[in-house]
Write an enzyme that holds these catalytic residues in place. Structure first.
Site, PDB file in Angstrom:
ATOM      1  N   ALA A  64       0.361   6.243   1.028  1.00 31.25           N
ATOM      2  CA  ALA A  64      -0.591   6.496   2.109  1.00 31.25           C
ATOM      3  C   ALA A  64      -0.254   7.729   2.935  1.00 31.25           C
ATOM      4  O   ALA A  64      -1.083   8.179   3.725  1.00 31.25           O
ATOM      5  CB  ALA A  64      -0.664   5.282   3.032  1.00 31.25           C
ATOM      6  N   TYR A  65       0.938   8.281   2.787  1.00 29.03           N
ATOM      7  CA  TYR A  65       1.324   9.426   3.599  1.00 29.03           C
ATOM      8  C   TYR A  65       0.560  10.667   3.137  1.00 29.03           C
ATOM      9  O   TYR A  65       0.805  11.211   2.060  1.00 29.03           O
ATOM     10  CB  TYR A  65       2.827   9.674   3.509  1.00 29.03           C
ATOM     11  CG  TYR A  65       3.679   8.599   4.148  1.00 29.03           C
ATOM     12  CD1 TYR A  65       3.118   7.594   4.930  1.00 29.03           C
ATOM     13  CD2 TYR A  65       5.059   8.591   3.968  1.00 29.03           C
ATOM     14  CE1 TYR A  65       3.901   6.616   5.513  1.00 29.03           C
ATOM     15  CE2 TYR A  65       5.857   7.615   4.548  1.00 29.03           C
ATOM     16  CZ  TYR A  65       5.274   6.621   5.319  1.00 29.03           C
ATOM     17  OH  TYR A  65       6.060   5.649   5.891  1.00 29.03           O
TER      18      TYR A  65
END
Length: 326
Positions: free
Chosen positions: A52-53
């Protein structure tokens, strides 16, 4: 840098981890390269990222550096699955991932991990953690998926992240109930002098069930560095549109009092406030490694200097008192 076991497992990591949440966004490829070189040069091994980064940009940047800047075998590569792309408007005040879709189903976790492996340019990660709890997927399905990723060699160890105390205990107990399941070895949670809520239930659960604790935002989302004492610096996280609401909850009166105590301790020791705050959380019972994120390599090198420092007991006790959970 000293190495520590992650809980009761055979996995060993440096007692300080390098976080990459802002890589590819606030930290460009040149600074990321310099950070990785400095970190590994100081004996650091734990490299923390997540699908998700930056919607995978962090992993992609790491993949471009592994094998070029440092050898894959020189790092303990940890990633997370279970969060999708962010929705345009997440609720303010919490994690920068708030507002992202949660999906811990077998289909989603496997697809996420396989995509992570492609971006990272490796056939396995050393640690895969479920990024968040989700009520939409039965826990046993998520945990069976962790068994699968270990049995197929995609991950060497597995853990969870951002679980409450009862969620941590339930998941870890489930994995220990039947021989042959992949035991959970870690839980990653927010923990700092400004947020000690995990001491109430999560840390006792982790200790009882043999999980090592990895901590995110050990510097109180940057507030414990003292940079916000007189305002918001233009180059700080609180000055950005995407992280302002992440920092804001720790700019209250209670936090201000704790920061002033940290600054006073730092002045007395001849340290920086960041070193005081980081040493405090690093040496808390059960903590395997705080995960620190820095915008620049210079900031990271300053944090790495804490390796040779240990808080005097009387100062640690004083900080415990001033920051105690109500």
């Amino acid at each position: 840098m000293q190495q520590r076991s992650v809980g009761a497992s055979g996995l060993r990591v440096s007692r300080l981890g390098l976080g990459t949440m802002t890589w590819g966004r606030d930290t460009d490829e040149h600074e990321a390269r310099d950070q990785l070189v400095a970190f590994v040069g100081a004996g650091g091994t734990l490299l923390d990222t997540a699908a998700a980064y930056g919607d995978g940009v962090s992993e992609q940047l790491i993949g471009s550096l592994l094998g070029d800047v440092v050898a894959r075998e020189d790092v303990v590569l940890a990633t997370k699955a279970g969060l999708g792309q962010r929705r345009p408007a997440g609720r303010p005040g919490g994690s920068p991932n708030r507002g992202a879709t949660r999906d811990t189903s077998r289909r989603s976790v496997l697809a996420s991990l396989d995509a992570s492996l492609r971006r990272l340019g490796t056939d396995h990660v050393d640690l895969l953690q479920v990024h968040v709890w989700s009520d939409a997927t039965p826990l046993e399905e998520t945990l069976a998926t962790l068994d699968h990723v270990v049995s197929t060699g995609r991950a060497r160890y597995v853990g969870v992240s951002n679980y409450t105390g009862w969620q941590t205990a339930q998941a870890a107990t489930w994995q220990r109930a039947v021989p042959g399941r992949a035991p959970l070895v870690s839980t990653q949670v927010e923990y700092s002098l400004l947020n000690r809520n995990v001491e109430l239930e999560v840390l006792p659960a982790a200790e009882a069930l043999g999980l090592g604790v990895l901590t995110w935002s050990p510097l109180g989302r940057g507030v414990l560095t003292g940079k916000y004492r007189t305002g918001t610096p233009s180059d700080s996280r609180a000055a950005t549109s995407h992280l302002a609401s992440f920092v804001e909850p720790y700019l209250d009166e209670r936090s201000h009092g704790i920061v002033e105590s940290v600054v006073k301790a730092a002045d007395g020791l001849g340290w920086t406030p960041a070193e005081v705050a980081l040493a405090w959380v690093r040496d808390r019972p059960g903590v395997a490694a705080p995960v620190v994120g820095a915008r620049t390599a210079a900031q990271l090198r300053a944090l790495l200097s804490v390796e040779d420092k240990a808080l005097p007991l009387e100062i640690a006790d004083a900080l415990d008192d001033v920051s105690a959970v109500d």
